[in-house]
Design a protein around this motif. Structure first.
Motif, PDB file in Angstrom:
ATOM      1  N   UNK A 235       1.572  -1.159  -0.060  1.00  0.00           N
ATOM      2  CA  UNK A 235      -0.274   0.163   0.106  1.00  0.00           C
ATOM      3  C   UNK A 235       0.968   1.249  -0.461  1.00  0.00           C
ATOM      4  N   UNK A 236       2.175   1.265   0.824  1.00  0.00           N
ATOM      5  CA  UNK A 236       3.013   2.386   1.299  1.00  0.00           C
ATOM      6  C   UNK A 236       2.958   2.813  -0.553  1.00  0.00           C
ATOM      7  N   UNK A 237       3.674   1.289  -1.288  1.00  0.00           N
ATOM      8  CA  UNK A 237       4.122   1.950  -3.008  1.00  0.00           C
ATOM      9  C   UNK A 237       3.470   2.432  -3.696  1.00  0.00           C
ATOM     10  N   UNK A 238       2.081   1.959  -3.490  1.00  0.00           N
ATOM     11  CA  UNK A 238       0.742   2.160  -4.186  1.00  0.00           C
ATOM     12  C   UNK A 238       1.020   4.098  -4.020  1.00  0.00           C
ATOM     13  N   UNK A 239       0.965   4.346  -2.890  1.00  0.00           N
ATOM     14  CA  UNK A 239       0.620   6.218  -2.375  1.00  0.00           C
ATOM     15  C   UNK A 239       1.907   6.449  -3.065  1.00  0.00           C
ATOM     16  N   UNK A 240       2.905   6.100  -2.963  1.00  0.00           N
ATOM     17  CA  UNK A 240       4.634   6.951  -3.404  1.00  0.00           C
ATOM     18  C   UNK A 240       3.756   6.868  -4.566  1.00  0.00           C
ATOM     19  N   UNK A 241       3.428   6.605  -5.892  1.00  0.00           N
ATOM     20  CA  UNK A 241       3.341   5.905  -7.162  1.00  0.00           C
ATOM     21  C   UNK A 241       1.875   6.950  -7.354  1.00  0.00           C
ATOM     22  N   UNK A 242       1.800   7.463  -6.646  1.00  0.00           N
ATOM     23  CA  UNK A 242       0.253   8.339  -6.689  1.00  0.00           C
ATOM     24  C   UNK A 242       0.066   9.963  -6.214  1.00  0.00           C
ATOM     25  N   UNK A 243       1.363   9.205  -5.673  1.00  0.00           N
ATOM     26  CA  UNK A 243       1.779  10.891  -5.354  1.00  0.00           C
ATOM     27  C   UNK A 243       2.693  11.679  -5.905  1.00  0.00           C
ATOM     28  N   UNK A 245       6.255  10.137  -6.664  1.00  0.00           N
ATOM     29  CA  UNK A 245       7.021  10.140  -5.880  1.00  0.00           C
ATOM     30  C   UNK A 245       7.705   8.328  -6.421  1.00  0.00           C
ATOM     31  N   UNK A 246       8.051   8.627  -7.594  1.00  0.00           N
ATOM     32  CA  UNK A 246       8.070   7.025  -8.172  1.00  0.00           C
ATOM     33  C   UNK A 246      10.085   6.336  -7.674  1.00  0.00           C
ATOM     34  N   UNK A 247      10.597   6.899  -7.175  1.00  0.00           N
ATOM     35  CA  UNK A 247      12.566   7.263  -6.889  1.00  0.00           C
ATOM     36  C   UNK A 247      11.881   6.329  -5.038  1.00  0.00           C
ATOM     37  N   UNK A 249       9.171   4.578  -4.139  1.00  0.00           N
ATOM     38  CA  UNK A 249       8.172   3.577  -4.856  1.00  0.00           C
ATOM     39  C   UNK A 249       9.235   2.712  -5.296  1.00  0.00           C
ATOM     40  N   UNK A 250      10.257   3.441  -6.297  1.00  0.00           N
ATOM     41  CA  UNK A 250      11.318   2.234  -6.456  1.00  0.00           C
ATOM     42  C   UNK A 250      12.099   1.601  -4.951  1.00  0.00           C
ATOM     43  N   UNK A 251      12.716   2.840  -4.600  1.00  0.00           N
ATOM     44  CA  UNK A 251      13.599   2.876  -3.274  1.00  0.00           C
ATOM     45  C   UNK A 251      12.160   1.398  -2.032  1.00  0.00           C
ATOM     46  N   UNK A 252      11.497   0.962  -2.073  1.00  0.00           N
ATOM     47  CA  UNK A 252      10.865   0.178  -0.906  1.00  0.00           C
ATOM     48  C   UNK A 252      10.699  -0.876  -1.673  1.00  0.00           C
ATOM     49  N   UNK A 253      10.816  -0.490  -3.683  1.00  0.00           N
ATOM     50  CA  UNK A 253      10.799  -2.574  -3.515  1.00  0.00           C
ATOM     51  C   UNK A 253      11.429  -3.276  -3.738  1.00  0.00           C
ATOM     52  N   UNK A 254      13.234  -2.296  -3.512  1.00  0.00           N
ATOM     53  CA  UNK A 254      14.138  -3.009  -3.479  1.00  0.00           C
ATOM     54  C   UNK A 254      14.597  -3.313  -2.237  1.00  0.00           C
ATOM     55  N   UNK A 255      14.164  -2.484  -1.603  1.00  0.00           N
ATOM     56  CA  UNK A 255      15.116  -3.046  -0.550  1.00  0.00           C
ATOM     57  C   UNK A 255      14.608  -4.006   0.065  1.00  0.00           C
TER      58      UNK A 255
END
Length: 255
Positions: A235-243, A245-247, A249-255
């Motif tokens: 859900x956090x990734x989805x909200x980063x994308x909606x805002x 802030x793609x970087x 979202x990407x950072x969270x995915x790659x953690x």
């Protein structure tokens, strides 16, 4: 027959008169009341006596088979099961939504359905119905809550309060239910809420009329921060994308 009772249910004089009428009806008289929200007319005693039939939203929702039969009966429109499932998923069995979808199908064909469901426009029947019939009586305070809460797929009262910075959320949600704001309460270990998907999409369409771009981005970032803290990363990734802030979202995915 009394239709649209939600428009007068807050009038004590009217509700008292109707309750008196219901309590003193002759045996050969049947009284019908329709409302998009709870009327508050039925007492516990009347419910136990079973002299009153209460037909709720769940009773009125159409199944996939009923949707298929309706499209054939009214418009002669025979379609595949995949499209029926899409109509069911997006309308959630809401009869008015199905009827308006049927009109789109009869005029434009199945190719237009995705566009209507994905982003209802001002000329679409679904958009017009929700904005003109459902939202026209909503006060500004409640409208602000609706367009803010629309950024959330589903939420608890505590989550909405913390993410959106809104006080007395439980009271506001109760008001939403009473006024028939197409909100569903999901009972579990923790009670969660979600808007009807079509209703939510219209709220997102009109969101910019009530909130600035910066405010919308800020609420998405607050939601992302909340879900990271709660370890609900998808859900956090989805909200980063909606805002936008793609970087992040990407950072969270790659953690």
């Amino acid at each position: 027959m009394l239709d649209d009772f939600q428009l007068v249910k807050d009038s004590t004089e009217i509700t008292s008169s109707i309750q008196y009428l219901i309590n003193n009806l002759p045996d050969n008289c049947t009284f019908f009341i329709s409302s998009r929200s709870e009327t508050g007319l039925i007492t516990a005693k009347q419910a136990l006596e079973k002299n009153i039939l209460n037909i709720s939203r769940d009773h009125l929702c159409f199944s996939e088979e009923e949707i298929k039969k309706l499209l054939i009966k009214i418009w002669g429109y025979k379609t595949n099961q995949k499209l029926i499932q899409k109509i069911k998923q997006n309308t959630e069995g809401w009869v008015a939504g199905i009827m308006m979808t049927g009109q789109v199908l009869s005029k434009c064909g199945a190719q237009e359905i995705d566009a209507v469901f994905e982003k209802p426009g001002e000329k679409d029947l679904l958009y017009q119905y929700i904005t003109l019939e459902v939202l026209k009586t909503v006060d500004h305070r409640l409208m602000l809550f609706l367009v803010k809460a629309a950024i959330l797929d589903e939420f608890t009262a505590a989550e909405a309060g913390k993410i959106l910075g809104v006080k007395n959320v439980s009271q506001i949600l109760f008001q939403c239910e009473k006024q028939g704001m197409f909100i569903q309460r999901i009972i579990g270990e923790v009670t969660t809420y979600r808007f009807h998907e079509l209703f939510r999409k219209v709220l997102l369409q009109i969101q910019s009329e009530y909130l600035s771009k910066a405010e919308i981005e800020s609420y998405h970032l607050q939601a992302a921060a909340y879900y990271i803290e709660s370890k609900i990363f998808n859900r956090a990734i989805k909200h980063f994308i909606a805002s936008g802030n793609i970087p992040l979202a990407v950072e969270l995915v790659t953690r």
